[in-house]
Design an enzyme around this catalytic site. Structure first.
Site, PDB file in Angstrom:
ATOM      1  N   LEU A 108       0.848  -1.192   0.000  1.00  0.00           N
ATOM      2  CA  LEU A 108       0.000   0.000   0.000  1.00  0.00           C
ATOM      3  C   LEU A 108       0.881   1.238   0.000  1.00  0.00           C
ATOM      4  CD1 LEU A 108      -2.041  -1.325   2.978  1.00  0.00           C
ATOM      5  CD2 LEU A 108      -3.131  -0.767   0.826  1.00  0.00           C
ATOM      6  N   HIS A 121      -7.920   7.174  -1.719  1.00  0.00           N
ATOM      7  CA  HIS A 121      -8.646   5.898  -1.725  1.00  0.00           C
ATOM      8  C   HIS A 121      -7.603   4.791  -1.693  1.00  0.00           C
ATOM      9  CE1 HIS A 121     -12.556   3.793  -3.100  1.00  0.00           C
ATOM     10  NE2 HIS A 121     -11.748   2.885  -2.558  1.00  0.00           N
ATOM     11  N   LEU A 122      -7.440   4.166  -0.534  1.00  0.00           N
ATOM     12  CA  LEU A 122      -6.369   3.184  -0.397  1.00  0.00           C
ATOM     13  C   LEU A 122      -6.595   1.988  -1.316  1.00  0.00           C
ATOM     14  CD1 LEU A 122      -7.041   0.450   1.521  1.00  0.00           C
ATOM     15  CD2 LEU A 122      -7.215   2.227   3.227  1.00  0.00           C
ATOM     16  N   HIS A 123      -5.490   1.369  -1.692  1.00  0.00           N
ATOM     17  CA  HIS A 123      -5.499   0.215  -2.584  1.00  0.00           C
ATOM     18  C   HIS A 123      -4.180  -0.524  -2.429  1.00  0.00           C
ATOM     19  CE1 HIS A 123      -3.962   3.749  -4.693  1.00  0.00           C
ATOM     20  NE2 HIS A 123      -3.209   2.928  -5.422  1.00  0.00           N
ATOM     21  N   THR A 124      -4.246  -1.833  -2.554  1.00  0.00           N
ATOM     22  CA  THR A 124      -3.061  -2.667  -2.444  1.00  0.00           C
ATOM     23  C   THR A 124      -2.604  -3.081  -3.834  1.00  0.00           C
ATOM     24  OG1 THR A 124      -3.819  -3.543  -0.322  1.00  0.00           O
ATOM     25  CG2 THR A 124      -2.105  -4.789  -1.462  1.00  0.00           C
TER      26      THR A 124
END
Length: 179
Positions: A108, A121-124
């Site tokens: 992340l 907007h978090l995302h891996t």
């Protein structure tokens, strides 16, 4: 340790128009759109979805994204965290099956200084890696070599997700769905 400087990347980071086809958050827009294949959404679960990166570092570069619009990992509920983790595990399995990489980079980018271009907007990121997959092109010629068309990668990864237990495919234009 050697460092490679890439000053040309600042133009992309500072660009004014992030995505002309999206009003607001690009990840929220992709989560709501029905045209999964066109938007490279390859799998969905109750609280998250998997999107192939439109500007991949390697073939199969995917992002596992919670539906919740937050840049703060601590704001996700336990249910959202568990769903995100399970979909990440399914993503590793699908990419392993579809592309047979030698390994993965996953992580992340959280916060202003972490280097991510979409910090709200978090995302891996899940990036398949192969022995020797880096070469001189990005360093010497400002060129990234992607050896497979996104549409072909989409088909391989979609089929690998569809083969997993608990998967359903509403129709051929839709992402694989996990209940």
């Amino acid at each position: 340790m050697e460092q490679v400087f890439a000053p040309w990347r600042i133009e992309w980071i500072r660009r004014e128009e992030k995505n002309p086809d999206v009003d607001g958050c690009v990840f929220c827009a992709f989560a709501e759109r029905a045209a999964d294949r066109e938007n490279l959404v390859v799998a969905r679960s109750e609280h998250s979805f998997v999107l192939l990166n439109n500007y991949p570092y390697n073939p199969g570069h995917a992002m596992v994204i919670p539906h919740a619009h937050t840049g703060d990992y601590g704001e996700l509920t336990d249910e959202q965290l568990l769903d995100h983790a399970r979909l990440k595990a399914r993503t590793f399995d699908a990419l392993e099956s579809a592309l047979a990489p030698d390994g993965f980079n996953a992580g992340l980018n959280l916060g202003e200084g972490a280097g991510g271009s979409i910090k709200e907007h978090l995302h891996t990121h899940v990036v398949p890696r192969w022995q020797g997959d880096t070469n001189f092109m990005p360093v010497l010629s400002d060129t990234t070599v992607i050896v497979e068309a996104l549409e072909d990668t989409y088909d391989l990864v979609h089929d690998a997700f569809a083969a997993q237990d608990g998967a359903s495919v509403p129709d051929e234009r839709c992402a694989v769905v996990f209940d």
